[in-house]
Write a protein that holds these residues in place. Structure first.
Motif, PDB file in Angstrom:
ATOM      1  N   LEU A  79       0.829  -1.209   0.000  1.00 10.63           N
ATOM      2  CA  LEU A  79       0.000   0.000   0.000  1.00 10.63           C
ATOM      3  C   LEU A  79       0.866   1.263   0.000  1.00 10.63           C
ATOM      4  N   ALA A  80       1.944   1.244   0.765  1.00 15.32           N
ATOM      5  CA  ALA A  80       2.846   2.397   0.789  1.00 15.32           C
ATOM      6  C   ALA A  80       3.493   2.600  -0.570  1.00 15.32           C
ATOM      7  N   ALA A  81       3.908   1.513  -1.225  1.00 18.06           N
ATOM      8  CA  ALA A  81       4.510   1.619  -2.555  1.00 18.06           C
ATOM      9  C   ALA A  81       3.499   2.156  -3.572  1.00 18.06           C
ATOM     10  N   GLU A  82       2.279   1.672  -3.498  1.00 19.44           N
ATOM     11  CA  GLU A  82       1.221   2.145  -4.400  1.00 19.44           C
ATOM     12  C   GLU A  82       0.918   3.615  -4.149  1.00 19.44           C
ATOM     13  N   ASP A  83       0.864   3.982  -2.864  1.00 19.88           N
ATOM     14  CA  ASP A  83       0.603   5.381  -2.509  1.00 19.88           C
ATOM     15  C   ASP A  83       1.726   6.279  -3.027  1.00 19.88           C
ATOM     16  N   ALA A  84       2.967   5.846  -2.895  1.00 16.56           N
ATOM     17  CA  ALA A  84       4.099   6.634  -3.376  1.00 16.56           C
ATOM     18  C   ALA A  84       4.065   6.748  -4.892  1.00 16.56           C
ATOM     19  N   ARG A  85       3.703   5.668  -5.563  1.00 24.41           N
ATOM     20  CA  ARG A  85       3.651   5.685  -7.027  1.00 24.41           C
ATOM     21  C   ARG A  85       2.559   6.630  -7.512  1.00 24.41           C
ATOM     22  N   LEU A  86       1.381   6.586  -6.866  1.00 22.17           N
ATOM     23  CA  LEU A  86       0.274   7.430  -7.294  1.00 22.17           C
ATOM     24  C   LEU A  86       0.416   8.866  -6.829  1.00 22.17           C
ATOM     25  N   GLY A  87       1.118   9.064  -5.722  1.00 24.30           N
ATOM     26  CA  GLY A  87       1.257  10.403  -5.165  1.00 24.30           C
ATOM     27  C   GLY A  87       2.232  11.283  -5.930  1.00 24.30           C
ATOM     28  N   GLY A  88       3.050  10.704  -6.696  1.00 25.75           N
ATOM     29  CA  GLY A  88       3.955  11.536  -7.499  1.00 25.75           C
ATOM     30  C   GLY A  88       5.314  11.399  -7.065  1.00 25.75           C
TER      31      GLY A  88
END
Length: 57
Positions: A48-57
């Motif tokens: 989830l953290a990796a996905e959040d970082a990827r989507l967050g920019g």
């Protein structure tokens, strides 16, 4: 079910029996097929953290 009851007490007993949890399993018993240990939870948090970082920019 309510129409067949003789009185209010019997109606209450019928409702209690109808809405009672299944026998042999407490309210806080584990749900079959839904298990997660600490390692699995940590892996999910990392994903989830990796996905959040990827989507967050």
């Amino acid at each position: 079910m309510d129409q067949a009851a003789e009185d209010d007490a019997e109606r209450a007993r019928n409702r209690a029996r109808l809405y009672a949890p299944p026998k042999g399993r407490g309210r806080r018993g584990p749900v079959p097929g839904v298990t997660m240990n600490r390692a699995k939870a940590a892996q999910m948090v990392a994903q989830l953290a990796a996905e959040d970082a990827r989507l967050g920019g």
